[in-house]
Design an enzyme around this catalytic site. Structure first.
Site, short mmCIF file in Angstrom:
data_model
loop_
_atom_site.label_atom_id
_atom_site.label_comp_id
_atom_site.label_asym_id
_atom_site.label_seq_id
_atom_site.Cartn_x
_atom_site.Cartn_y
_atom_site.Cartn_z
N LYS A 210 67.18 45.89 -21.28
CA LYS A 210 68.26 46.56 -22.00
C LYS A 210 69.48 46.75 -21.12
O LYS A 210 70.61 46.60 -21.59
CB LYS A 210 67.80 47.91 -22.56
CG LYS A 210 66.88 47.78 -23.76
CD LYS A 210 66.85 49.05 -24.59
CE LYS A 210 65.98 48.86 -25.83
NZ LYS A 210 65.79 50.09 -26.58
N LYS B 65 61.25 36.82 -35.51
CA LYS B 65 60.79 37.91 -36.39
C LYS B 65 61.98 38.56 -37.08
O LYS B 65 63.09 38.60 -36.54
CB LYS B 65 59.95 38.93 -35.61
CG LYS B 65 60.70 39.78 -34.65
CD LYS B 65 59.85 40.95 -34.18
CE LYS B 65 60.83 41.98 -33.62
NZ LYS B 65 60.39 43.33 -33.56
N LYS C 17 66.55 43.96 -37.39
CA LYS C 17 67.87 44.44 -37.80
C LYS C 17 68.95 43.88 -36.89
O LYS C 17 70.12 43.87 -37.24
CB LYS C 17 67.92 45.96 -37.85
CG LYS C 17 67.59 46.63 -36.55
CD LYS C 17 67.59 48.12 -36.68
CE LYS C 17 67.05 48.78 -35.43
NZ LYS C 17 65.60 48.88 -35.39
#
Ligand code: ATP
Ligand code: LTN
Length: 328
Positions: A111, A194, A197
């Site tokens: 991240k 997959k 969002k």
């Protein structure tokens, strides 16, 4: 009774993958064990920089959790920031984990690298200590998580064991458990990735609150292949297999039986859309009712927060006593 804790961050809209892959298991499992479900808004702050984003996302997620069938009388559904013990124990957990251990967390490495030029908060780095607090506060025996979260459960165990070694047996050491395999839902536009969002476009992602006509359109435009044969084969026919998986998860009929019922893609897409619309219709209706009655939603969350606090405050008290902090 075995105590189970699962948490979800209020970041972005909930999609069909979240429902069929994870949230549905929460509903199915609520009567078997003593389940606590946290909407972890403080975790979302690691990447939030704007006002009035997390609150509405929390409300919407809470309404969805009740709308899909979590029973507030049975499952304890709470918002993390309503239980201040999370932050309080979080600090103590930070003092029980080393800089080196946190530096090895792959989620932090990923991240922070992805945020590159962006602001990388210290919270993004210390996040596993807050997650450890979330878990041990409830004396959770089991934490159902996917592979991406296993490292965070491992570090929670290490922290709990270290705390117990330093200050005496105080914290329950949790186990990561693999949730009952839910469907893995793939992106309708790119069926090898997959559904997520944060996918390329919204066209491949069916949100739980999408209106029926939008759902229908997304399925009709789903990417398949240039053959004309309905067969379950995730390697050669990922798009068709994904439709069969979704139709199976939504209708309860197994995918091979379904595959035998279709010879063309058009009807398969139409029926999958119809099954998903039927599955989501009551969820959307109940969601709308709850959103129209903020007092009721607040009441349900207050019930959850009270139940969560009664457990969390006892744990924090035990921790303070074990350390020998001066009682007030
Ligand atoms: P992001 O797009 O930020 O990666 P996401 O949409 O993948 O987020 P998460 O918030 O990471 O969703 O996941 C919440 C839960 O839903 C997790 O338990 C995760 O395993 C499950 N989940 C997410 N996407 C899918 C999917 N496509 N199929 C099945 N389960 C999924
Ligand atoms: N880190 C998790 C969310 C999370 C969690 C938890 C999961 C926060 N606290 C406690 C299980 C138990 C995630 O990003 N999915």
């Amino acid at each position: 009774m075995t105590r189970v804790l699962s948490c979800i961050q209020p970041t972005g809209a909930v999609h069909l993958g979240n429902l069929l892959g994870a949230l549905r298991n929460w509903v199915d499992g609520q009567h078997d064990k003593d389940v606590f479900h946290g909407i972890v808004d403080l975790h979302a702050l690691t990447v939030t920089t704007e006002p009035d984003v997390v609150g509405p996302a929390t409300t919407e997620l809470a309404a969805i959790l009740f709308a899909i069938g979590l029973d507030p009388e049975v499952a304890t559904v709470f918002v993390q920031s309503h239980v201040p013990e999370h932050s309080q124990l979080g600090w103590i957990m930070e003092c029980t984990v080393s800089f080196g251990e946190l530096s090895r967390m792959t989620q932090f490495k990923d991240k922070s690298a992805r945020r590159e030029a962006d602001f990388v908060s210290a919270g993004l780095f210390t996040y596993p200590a807050l997650q450890a607090a979330d878990i041990v506060l409830y004396d959770a025996n089991e934490v159902p998580v996917g592979d991406d979260q296993r490292q965070h459960i491992e570090i929670t165990r290490d922290i709990a064991i270290r705390f117990n070694n330093r200050f005496g047996d105080t914290l329950v050491v949790p186990e990561a458990v693999t949730p009952k395999a839910g469907a893995r839902v793939m992106d309708l536009q790119d069926p090898t990735s997959k559904m997520s969002k944060s996918g390329e476009t919204d066209a491949g992602c069916v949100f739980l609150l999408d209106p029926p006509e939008v759902i229908d359109k997304k399925f009709r435009r789903a990417v398949t292949d240039s053959e004309n044969e309905v067969r379950y084969d995730t390697v050669a026919k990922p798009g068709v297999s994904n439709l069969l998986d979704i139709l199976s998860a939504s209708s309860g009929t197994d995918r091979d039986t379904l595959a035998g019922q279709y010879s063309q893609y058009g009807p398969l897409k139409a029926d999958t859309a119809a099954a998903v619309i039927e599955l989501l219709q009551p969820v959307q209706a109940r969601h709308q009712e709850l959103m129209a009655d903020p007092g009721e939603l607040a009441r349900l969350l207050a019930v959850g927060a009270d139940r969560a606090r009664s457990v969390a405050s006892a744990t924090l008290e035990r921790v303070h006593r074990a350390i020998g902090l001066l009682p007030r």
